[in-house]
Design a protein around this motif. Structure first.
Motif, PDB file in Angstrom:
ATOM      1  N   SER A   1    -119.896   9.184  -7.274  1.00  0.00           N
ATOM      2  CA  SER A   1    -119.695   9.116  -8.666  1.00  0.00           C
ATOM      3  C   SER A   1    -119.880  10.694  -9.203  1.00  0.00           C
ATOM      4  O   SER A   1    -118.906  11.264  -9.639  1.00  0.00           O
ATOM      5  CB  SER A   1    -120.878   8.477  -9.505  1.00  0.00           C
ATOM      6  N   LEU A   2    -120.824  11.488  -8.388  1.00  0.00           N
ATOM      7  CA  LEU A   2    -120.943  12.830  -8.720  1.00  0.00           C
ATOM      8  C   LEU A   2    -119.886  13.666  -8.184  1.00  0.00           C
ATOM      9  O   LEU A   2    -119.707  14.663  -8.687  1.00  0.00           O
ATOM     10  CB  LEU A   2    -122.484  13.057  -8.283  1.00  0.00           C
ATOM     11  N   LYS A   3    -119.340  13.458  -7.137  1.00  0.00           N
ATOM     12  CA  LYS A   3    -118.381  13.968  -6.476  1.00  0.00           C
ATOM     13  C   LYS A   3    -117.086  13.964  -7.218  1.00  0.00           C
ATOM     14  O   LYS A   3    -116.308  14.997  -7.570  1.00  0.00           O
ATOM     15  CB  LYS A   3    -118.026  13.503  -5.193  1.00  0.00           C
TER      16      LYS A   3
ATOM     17  N   ASN B   1    -124.889  11.311 -17.195  1.00  0.00           N
ATOM     18  CA  ASN B   1    -125.743  10.102 -16.822  1.00  0.00           C
ATOM     19  C   ASN B   1    -125.837   9.851 -15.372  1.00  0.00           C
ATOM     20  O   ASN B   1    -127.051   9.481 -14.713  1.00  0.00           O
ATOM     21  CB  ASN B   1    -124.605   8.941 -17.442  1.00  0.00           C
ATOM     22  N   TRP B   2    -125.027  10.099 -14.715  1.00  0.00           N
ATOM     23  CA  TRP B   2    -125.072  10.196 -13.135  1.00  0.00           C
ATOM     24  C   TRP B   2    -126.027  11.320 -12.748  1.00  0.00           C
ATOM     25  O   TRP B   2    -126.951  11.063 -11.895  1.00  0.00           O
ATOM     26  CB  TRP B   2    -123.744  10.337 -12.545  1.00  0.00           C
ATOM     27  N   LEU B   3    -126.191  12.360 -13.181  1.00  0.00           N
ATOM     28  CA  LEU B   3    -127.050  13.608 -12.611  1.00  0.00           C
ATOM     29  C   LEU B   3    -128.558  12.954 -13.135  1.00  0.00           C
ATOM     30  O   LEU B   3    -129.313  13.066 -12.130  1.00  0.00           O
ATOM     31  CB  LEU B   3    -126.799  14.571 -13.569  1.00  0.00           C
TER      32      LEU B   3
ATOM     33  N   ASN C   1    -125.659  19.563 -19.276  1.00  0.00           N
ATOM     34  CA  ASN C   1    -124.270  18.930 -19.684  1.00  0.00           C
ATOM     35  C   ASN C   1    -124.257  17.963 -20.821  1.00  0.00           C
ATOM     36  O   ASN C   1    -123.413  17.373 -21.059  1.00  0.00           O
ATOM     37  CB  ASN C   1    -123.691  18.436 -18.457  1.00  0.00           C
ATOM     38  N   LEU C   2    -125.413  17.799 -21.213  1.00  0.00           N
ATOM     39  CA  LEU C   2    -125.762  16.768 -22.101  1.00  0.00           C
ATOM     40  C   LEU C   2    -124.831  16.690 -23.357  1.00  0.00           C
ATOM     41  O   LEU C   2    -124.139  15.633 -23.816  1.00  0.00           O
ATOM     42  CB  LEU C   2    -127.123  16.098 -22.518  1.00  0.00           C
TER      43      LEU C   2
ATOM     44  N   THR D   1    -126.605   4.132 -20.605  1.00  0.00           N
ATOM     45  CA  THR D   1    -127.263   4.192 -19.334  1.00  0.00           C
ATOM     46  C   THR D   1    -128.364   3.175 -19.784  1.00  0.00           C
ATOM     47  O   THR D   1    -128.744   2.812 -20.876  1.00  0.00           O
ATOM     48  CB  THR D   1    -127.882   5.681 -18.959  1.00  0.00           C
ATOM     49  N   PHE D   2    -129.011   3.016 -18.628  1.00  0.00           N
ATOM     50  CA  PHE D   2    -130.437   2.092 -18.596  1.00  0.00           C
ATOM     51  C   PHE D   2    -129.990   0.414 -18.830  1.00  0.00           C
ATOM     52  O   PHE D   2    -128.938   0.366 -19.236  1.00  0.00           O
ATOM     53  CB  PHE D   2    -131.331   2.491 -19.826  1.00  0.00           C
ATOM     54  N   PRO D   3    -130.780  -0.511 -18.369  1.00  0.00           N
ATOM     55  CA  PRO D   3    -130.402  -1.703 -18.652  1.00  0.00           C
ATOM     56  C   PRO D   3    -130.158  -2.297 -19.949  1.00  0.00           C
ATOM     57  O   PRO D   3    -129.375  -3.140 -20.060  1.00  0.00           O
ATOM     58  CB  PRO D   3    -131.686  -2.448 -17.889  1.00  0.00           C
ATOM     59  N   ASN D   4    -130.747  -1.454 -20.761  1.00  0.00           N
ATOM     60  CA  ASN D   4    -130.567  -2.126 -22.267  1.00  0.00           C
ATOM     61  C   ASN D   4    -129.296  -1.189 -22.794  1.00  0.00           C
ATOM     62  O   ASN D   4    -129.438  -1.414 -24.235  1.00  0.00           O
ATOM     63  CB  ASN D   4    -132.015  -1.911 -23.183  1.00  0.00           C
ATOM     64  N   ASP D   5    -128.438  -0.555 -22.236  1.00  0.00           N
ATOM     65  CA  ASP D   5    -127.416  -0.079 -22.857  1.00  0.00           C
ATOM     66  C   ASP D   5    -127.851   0.937 -23.945  1.00  0.00           C
ATOM     67  O   ASP D   5    -126.870   0.843 -24.956  1.00  0.00           O
ATOM     68  CB  ASP D   5    -126.375  -1.154 -23.133  1.00  0.00           C
TER      69      ASP D   5
END
Length: 265
Positions: free
Chosen positions: A42-44, A51-53, A80-81, A93-97
């Motif tokens: 994903s980061l590539k 999110n991926w970072l 980068n946020l 991100t996270f399970p609770n979206d």
């Protein structure tokens, strides 16, 4: 393999990643290896994706204990946020979206700095979090705990007094006051302080651990083992703040197991 509390989070991540970018059939690995491979791929594709970072940094810190390696990923995620949110306003991100927030990143980065004994950087992150969330006493307690760890007791007491003035006799503040006396080798004072905490918060896992440690120092090993057992029986991730407290939960459980193996035959 991933520990039982982190597994639901990583399973969600695997599914989420697969839907967005890949087919799960692309990978032959399972568990941790698959998660890491998918994050790397994903980061590539999106090297500035916050999110991926963040998730890569969290995986390195929480699962692999590679705190120094995690910090650059978390720092890049923070850097980068803003642009990431502009370009991806619905990203979650996270399970609770929930959307990623700078506080999430800084909380984990401070945790990493703490583990590499970079106290100045850890406190800097916690101070920023205090500014962002001034009513959240947890960060003052975290700073006090750092000061206690590094034997800076005068500074620790100032932080604990701030917590008491802000929110009164809250659980974490009372427990760290007991820990303060414990680290000063004032075990009678530590016993009184932790007993005061447990009278108000009898389900305090940290309080029960401290009480057990104090009992060891007072040569009351049999009593100590009862407190260690009780602390372990109450162990749950919600007590430590959910997924972001997974690393802290691991540390407390490790402490309990080590004391039990030494003193509870």
């Amino acid at each position: 393999m991933l520990e039982r509390y982190m597994l639901p989070f990583m399973r969600h991540l695997l599914t989420f990643t697969a839907i967005l970018f890949f087919s799960l059939n692309t990978y032959s690995q399972t568990g941790d290896e698959q998660v890491e491979q998918m994050l790397n791929d994903s980061l590539k594709r999106s090297p500035n994706n916050s999110n991926w970072l963040f998730l890569k940094g969290m995986l390195l810190a929480v699962e692999y204990k590679k705190y120094e390696e995690a910090i650059p990923y978390l720092t890049s995620s923070l850097k980068n946020l803003h642009q990431f949110k502009v370009e991806n306003p619905s990203a979650r991100t996270f399970p609770n979206d929930l959307p990623l927030d700078s506080c999430d990143i800084l909380h984990i980065r401070a945790y990493c700095y703490d583990h590499i004994d970079s106290i100045t950087n850890a406190i800097e992150d916690y101070r920023y979090l205090q500014q962002r969330q001034p009513n959240h006493f947890f960060y003052s307690v975290a700073v006090a705990k750092l000061y206690i760890k590094h034997k800076l007791f005068d500074k620790a007491q100032i932080e604990l007094d701030i917590v008491k003035n802000q929110v009164g006799n809250n659980e974490r503040g009372l427990v760290q006051q007991a820990n303060y006396f414990y680290e000063l080798s004032k075990y009678d004072d530590a016993e009184m302080a932790v007993e005061f905490a447990l009278q108000r918060y009898p389900k305090s896992i940290e309080g029960l651990l401290i009480k057990g440690k104090v009992m060891i120092k007072l040569k009351r090993e049999q009593e100590a083992c009862k407190y260690f057992d009780e602390a372990k029986s109450k162990m749950n991730l919600d007590y430590f703040g959910g997924q972001s407290g997974y690393g802290f939960q691991q540390e407390v459980e490790k402490d309990i197991n080590e004391f039990k193996s030494l003193y509870c035959k």
